[in-house]
Write a protein that holds these residues in place. Structure first.
Motif, short mmCIF file in Angstrom:
data_model
loop_
_atom_site.label_atom_id
_atom_site.label_comp_id
_atom_site.label_asym_id
_atom_site.label_seq_id
_atom_site.Cartn_x
_atom_site.Cartn_y
_atom_site.Cartn_z
N PHE A 193 -20.82 -4.62 -4.44
CA PHE A 193 -20.45 -3.66 -5.49
C PHE A 193 -21.61 -3.36 -6.44
O PHE A 193 -21.55 -2.39 -7.19
N TRP A 252 -20.04 7.05 -4.40
CA TRP A 252 -19.57 6.10 -3.41
C TRP A 252 -18.69 6.77 -2.39
O TRP A 252 -17.89 7.65 -2.71
N VAL A 257 -15.66 6.83 -0.78
CA VAL A 257 -14.35 6.23 -0.93
C VAL A 257 -13.30 7.06 -0.20
O VAL A 257 -13.36 8.28 -0.17
N VAL A 280 -12.49 5.83 -10.10
CA VAL A 280 -12.74 4.84 -9.06
C VAL A 280 -12.05 3.53 -9.41
O VAL A 280 -12.15 3.05 -10.54
N GLU A 330 -11.89 -0.41 -7.99
CA GLU A 330 -12.48 -1.40 -7.09
C GLU A 330 -11.50 -2.56 -6.98
O GLU A 330 -10.94 -3.00 -7.99
N TRP A 373 -10.81 -6.47 -5.09
CA TRP A 373 -11.33 -7.58 -4.28
C TRP A 373 -10.39 -8.76 -4.40
O TRP A 373 -9.66 -8.88 -5.38
N GLN A 395 -12.52 -6.47 0.17
CA GLN A 395 -12.97 -5.65 -0.96
C GLN A 395 -12.97 -4.18 -0.56
O GLN A 395 -13.02 -3.86 0.63
N ARG A 437 -13.05 0.24 -2.32
CA ARG A 437 -12.91 1.18 -3.44
C ARG A 437 -11.98 2.30 -3.03
O ARG A 437 -11.91 2.69 -1.86
N TYR A 442 -2.41 5.09 -6.81
CA TYR A 442 -3.29 4.41 -5.86
C TYR A 442 -2.43 3.65 -4.87
O TYR A 442 -1.26 3.36 -5.15
N SER A 502 -10.69 -3.38 -10.77
CA SER A 502 -11.68 -2.87 -11.72
C SER A 502 -11.54 -1.36 -11.71
O SER A 502 -11.51 -0.75 -10.64
#
Lengths: 180, 240
Positions: free
Chosen positions: A19, B59, B61, B99, B101, B103, B129, B131, B140, B167
């Protein structure tokens, strides 16, 4: 009806290494090099007793060389440097050292050149936020810091484009942090 | 959606009664890392009111499934779960296109991380993990497996209950959000230092998933739900 803000919590020790990968360099975007003075921004993150804080996540947010943020609230957004990422993330190594490649941001309105920093990681249930400045010129946020502590928010030039900013989470010479 | 009134968003300081404590007894890293001096108040300028909305383009995603490396790959070991929820601001308005994140440990309680010393097996089919981006309604969803519990080896006694890390990189520097969400009914929840680092039962409940539907068919799974409220309140315009 007003909703209650969700409680946050620490990232813990296992924030994925991937990340952070690729986000330490803000100075190249879409195959272009950022405008402005390129610098290495580096330093230690230290805990009580000056011990290195390993595996901490450091995030930064800053304007481009002209003082423009790539964000809809910035009226000059369209002119933001296409070669510059305004956001970066790094992770501290075994010695507690983080390192970004970025540029010195431009001033705008009532703000001197500055970089927003957030520290996340073990022990911190909420991000710790502060600002890095490059000189002691007038700035509405810099002036909120007690005068005798302001020098702790200045990045120190070390030559060859390297600027050092150590983050002392707690203890002697503790970094001033802002209400997040 | 962003419009001119976004400038009028109010970010009141977090109400400590609704948040995790900064310093938690027995959670020793907080004693050496939380600053001793009071945090300094400052005005909010454009710099704090903006944030990395650009990350959606940075990113790659898409739909998120932590349980397989590719759509036709074997599934990770463990109990398949479907986690859903909605991200809003304090007014209940959706926080879209941000976004998230995620994990977590695998079903054995092992993270894919160089600093995880727990001697439990990794699962080659579990990514652990990923995104995603919230949709226009702030929603989501992710398929994953229920994570295992794991020992905090330095503590000598503390086992972390199953939990998933979230996150969110919001629309402004003022609503950066990181948390951990726990599973209902776990015995280890009772003694977890972090879950119990929140001041009230009511707030703790906001750190725990709600079980939703159980689904049977070609793909059978258990649903869990958790909404998130990010700071940010649209001020009522003053009358002239």
């Amino acid at each position: 009806m007003k909703q209650i803000v969700s409680p946050g919590c620490t990232t813990g020790p296992f924030f994925p290494v991937d990340f952070s990968d690729g986000s330490e360099d803000l100075s190249q975007r879409n195959g272009l090099a950022a405008k402005g003075q390129h610098i290495i921004l580096t330093g230690h993150v230290l805990e009580l007793g000056g011990k290195p804080a390993r595996n901490m996540v450091v995030e930064i947010w800053q304007a481009d060389a002209s003082g423009i943020f790539r964000h809809p609230l910035d009226p000059r957004q369209q002119d933001c440097d296409p070669g510059f990422w305004c956001w970066g993330r790094a992770r501290t190594d075994a010695d507690g050292v983080y390192r970004f490649t970025t540029i010195i941001p431009g001033a705008y309105e009532d703000r001197a050149p500055h970089i927003n920093v957030a520290i996340l990681g073990i022990g911190l249930t909420r991000p710790l936020v502060t600002n890095i400045f490059f000189d002691a010129r007038a700035d509405v946020v810099f002036e909120c810091v007690p005068a005798e502590l302001r020098s702790r928010l200045l990045a120190k030039p070390e030559g060859d484009g390297v600027y050092r900013f150590d983050v002392i989470l707690r203890g002697e010479n503790e970094t001033p942090f802002f209400v997040e | 959606m962003m419009d001119d009134s976004t400038m009028k968003i109010d970010y009141a300081p977090y109400d400590d009664a609704t948040q995790t404590l900064r310093q938690i007894d027995k959670y020793t890293p907080s004693a050496t890392r939380v600053p001793s001096a009071p945090l300094i108040e400052r005005p909010l300028t454009l710099s704090e009111r903006t944030g990395p909305t650009e990350l959606v383009s940075k990113w790659n995603v898409g739909k998120l499934d932590l349980c397989r490396l590719a759509p036709d790959s074997p599934r990770a070991l463990g109990q398949l779960i479907h986690v859903t929820g909605r991200v809003t601001d304090e007014d209940g308005a959706p926080v879209s296109s941000v976004v998230m994140e995620i994990w977590q440990a695998n079903a054995s309680g092992k993270y894919i991380h160089e600093l995880d010393d727990h001697r439990a097996p990794l699962d080659p089919n579990f990514t652990g993990q990923g995104r995603l981006v919230t949709d226009e309604d702030g929603r989501y969803e992710v398929f994953t497996v229920k994570p295992g519990a794991y020992p905090v080896l330095y503590s000598g006694w503390w086992w972390r209950p199953p939990h998933i890390h979230f996150s969110i990189l919001g629309t402004s520097w003022m609503n950066r959000f990181i948390t951990q969400i726990f599973f209902p009914g776990e015995v280890l929840n009772e003694k977890d230092l972090l879950l119990n680092g929140v001041p009230s039962r009511d707030v703790r409940d906001r750190l725990i998933f709600k079980p939703t539907d159980t689904v049977m068919g070609d793909l059978s799974y258990i649903g869990y739900q958790r909404d998130f409220v990010l700071r940010g309140h649209r001020q009522t315009p003053e009358l002239p």
